[in-house]
Scaffold this active site. Structure first.
Site, PDB file in Angstrom:
ATOM      1  N   ASN A   9       6.553   1.921   9.643  1.00  0.00           N
ATOM      2  CA  ASN A   9       5.674   2.790   8.876  1.00  0.00           C
ATOM      3  C   ASN A   9       4.259   2.503   9.360  1.00  0.00           C
ATOM      4  O   ASN A   9       3.696   1.473   9.029  1.00  0.00           O
ATOM      5  CB  ASN A   9       5.834   2.472   7.378  1.00  0.00           C
ATOM      6  CG  ASN A   9       4.831   3.221   6.517  1.00  0.00           C
ATOM      7  OD1 ASN A   9       4.138   4.118   6.987  1.00  0.00           O
ATOM      8  ND2 ASN A   9       4.760   2.845   5.243  1.00  0.00           N
ATOM      9  N   LYS A  11       1.567   3.867   8.571  1.00  0.00           N
ATOM     10  CA  LYS A  11       0.539   4.096   7.539  1.00  0.00           C
ATOM     11  C   LYS A  11      -0.634   4.872   8.164  1.00  0.00           C
ATOM     12  O   LYS A  11      -0.418   5.691   9.049  1.00  0.00           O
ATOM     13  CB  LYS A  11       0.122   2.772   6.897  1.00  0.00           C
ATOM     14  CG  LYS A  11       1.342   1.989   6.376  1.00  0.00           C
ATOM     15  CD  LYS A  11       1.018   0.852   5.465  1.00  0.00           C
ATOM     16  CE  LYS A  11       2.301   0.171   5.016  1.00  0.00           C
ATOM     17  NZ  LYS A  11       2.077  -0.893   4.044  1.00  0.00           N
ATOM     18  N   HIS A  96       6.681   5.623  -1.404  1.00  0.00           N
ATOM     19  CA  HIS A  96       6.028   4.361  -1.049  1.00  0.00           C
ATOM     20  C   HIS A  96       5.072   3.960  -2.174  1.00  0.00           C
ATOM     21  O   HIS A  96       4.413   4.810  -2.776  1.00  0.00           O
ATOM     22  CB  HIS A  96       5.273   4.505   0.275  1.00  0.00           C
ATOM     23  CG  HIS A  96       4.898   3.179   0.848  1.00  0.00           C
ATOM     24  ND1 HIS A  96       3.841   2.448   0.358  1.00  0.00           N
ATOM     25  CD2 HIS A  96       5.468   2.432   1.823  1.00  0.00           C
ATOM     26  CE1 HIS A  96       3.776   1.298   1.033  1.00  0.00           C
ATOM     27  NE2 HIS A  96       4.755   1.262   1.921  1.00  0.00           N
ATOM     28  N   GLU A  98       2.233   2.741  -2.110  1.00  0.00           N
ATOM     29  CA  GLU A  98       0.840   3.157  -1.900  1.00  0.00           C
ATOM     30  C   GLU A  98       0.637   4.606  -2.355  1.00  0.00           C
ATOM     31  O   GLU A  98      -0.414   4.958  -2.886  1.00  0.00           O
ATOM     32  CB  GLU A  98       0.461   2.955  -0.418  1.00  0.00           C
ATOM     33  CG  GLU A  98       0.343   1.472  -0.085  1.00  0.00           C
ATOM     34  CD  GLU A  98       0.635   1.094   1.358  1.00  0.00           C
ATOM     35  OE1 GLU A  98       0.659   1.975   2.227  1.00  0.00           O
ATOM     36  OE2 GLU A  98       0.855  -0.116   1.601  1.00  0.00           O
ATOM     37  N   GLU A 168      10.787  -2.621  -1.425  1.00  0.00           N
ATOM     38  CA  GLU A 168       9.515  -3.205  -0.994  1.00  0.00           C
ATOM     39  C   GLU A 168       8.776  -3.776  -2.198  1.00  0.00           C
ATOM     40  O   GLU A 168       8.101  -3.030  -2.922  1.00  0.00           O
ATOM     41  CB  GLU A 168       8.632  -2.137  -0.329  1.00  0.00           C
ATOM     42  CG  GLU A 168       9.270  -1.479   0.866  1.00  0.00           C
ATOM     43  CD  GLU A 168       8.226  -0.898   1.806  1.00  0.00           C
ATOM     44  OE1 GLU A 168       8.290  -1.226   2.990  1.00  0.00           O
ATOM     45  OE2 GLU A 168       7.340  -0.150   1.353  1.00  0.00           O
ATOM     46  N   GLY A 174       1.788  -6.270   3.034  1.00  0.00           N
ATOM     47  CA  GLY A 174       0.498  -6.537   3.672  1.00  0.00           C
ATOM     48  C   GLY A 174      -0.168  -7.827   3.228  1.00  0.00           C
ATOM     49  O   GLY A 174      -1.333  -8.071   3.516  1.00  0.00           O
ATOM     50  N   SER A 214       5.750  -7.651   4.590  1.00  0.00           N
ATOM     51  CA  SER A 214       5.441  -8.783   5.479  1.00  0.00           C
ATOM     52  C   SER A 214       6.653  -9.244   6.285  1.00  0.00           C
ATOM     53  O   SER A 214       6.822 -10.446   6.529  1.00  0.00           O
ATOM     54  CB  SER A 214       4.825  -9.939   4.684  1.00  0.00           C
ATOM     55  OG  SER A 214       3.622  -9.516   4.060  1.00  0.00           O
ATOM     56  N   GLY A 236       2.620  -3.521   9.141  1.00  0.00           N
ATOM     57  CA  GLY A 236       1.733  -4.112  10.146  1.00  0.00           C
ATOM     58  C   GLY A 236       2.416  -4.445  11.466  1.00  0.00           C
ATOM     59  O   GLY A 236       1.877  -4.167  12.545  1.00  0.00           O
TER      60      GLY A 236
END
Ligand code: 13P
Length: 253
Positions: A9, A11, A96, A98, A168, A174, A214, A236
């Site tokens: 992903n 992002k 998600h 976010e 998640e 993150g 992570s 990430g």
């Protein structure tokens, strides 16, 4: 057995040129050294059409990170599931944390998005997961169950087969703070049991349940060794070919 998957992903990272570069690199790396799992990259909308032309879809599948909760029409700035599909993408991430948190996406909105995505032939990577406060109050099981009930458990069994679940925990996204393999396995097993209650054991056993938060090459082997963890949804560490491939290669160990 559920399909093993490593999904990236991106992002809101990478401009068009950078995204093309990353997709090219990854495509070359995975063509030279074939993965032992399904690989999906989920990119910003602007990258989809170009990246779709670059990648070998037999090795890497493509997904969007979101789509509209409306089919078509006067919704300025939105991108529909049909538009996503027309780029050559096969997947869309929905739910998600976010999007839930920063863009106020409710279970009802997500239900609409899920229905429209499936109607347009996309498979859905549906994200669920609790906050730190909810984990500290030991509410994680109730939270993930409610998230499934709120947005995907109205689906028929046939439709549900197009859902990949991504667990998640928000406190691990993150933050560098991964759930331990034991913590993740415990809730993945619970998630599978909830799916089994709703759709039966056969469907539950075929449902891919990914871990996200992570996840990196160093912890992926331990996480993926657990029986109910079918892969990862990677933020990430999906932004560099070596990092992402390191996670994909965890399925070779
Ligand atoms: P990180 O891998 O950066 O923690 O992000 C996880 C995630 O949110 C993937 O959707």
């Amino acid at each position: 057995m559920a399909k093993k998957i490593v999904a990236g992903n991106w992002k809101m990272n990478k401009n068009l040129q950078e995204g093309i570069e990353l997709a090219k690199e990854l495509n070359e790396a995975l063509t030279a050294d074939k993965p032992n799992c399904g690989v999906i990259i989920c990119t910003p909308f602007i990258h989809l059409a170009k990246v779709s032309e670059i990648i070998n879809h037999n090795v890497i599948n493509l997904g969007a990170e979101n789509c509209a909760d409306k089919e078509v029409g006067a919704f300025t700035g939105e991108v529909s599931a049909e538009m996503v599909k027309s780029t050559g993408a096969e997947y869309v991430i929905l739910g998600h944390s976010e999007r839930r948190e920063y863009y106020n996406e409710t279970p009802e909105i997500l239900k609409e998005k899920v229905d429209i995505a499936l109607a347009n032939g996309l498979q859905v990577i549906f994200c669920i997961g609790e906050s730190l406060a909810q984990r500290e109050a030991n509410e994680q099981n109730a939270v993930v169950k409610a998230e499934l009930e709120g947005s995907v458990f109205h689906l028929t069994e046939e439709q549900f087969k197009n859902i990949v679940i991504a667990y998640e925990p928000i406190w691990a996204i993150g933050t560098g703070k991964t759930a331990t393999a034991e913590q993740a396995e415990e809730i993945h097993a619970y998630i599978r049991s909830v799916v089994a209650e709703k759709y039966g054991k056969a469907v539950a056993d075929e449902t891919s349940i990914l871990y996200g938060g992570s996840c990196k090459a160093s912890n992926a082997p331990e996480l993926f060794a657990k029986p109910n963890i079918d892969g990862g949804l990677i933020g990430g560490a999906s932004l560099k070919t070596a990092d992402f491939k390191g996670i994909i290669d965890a399925w070779k160990k």
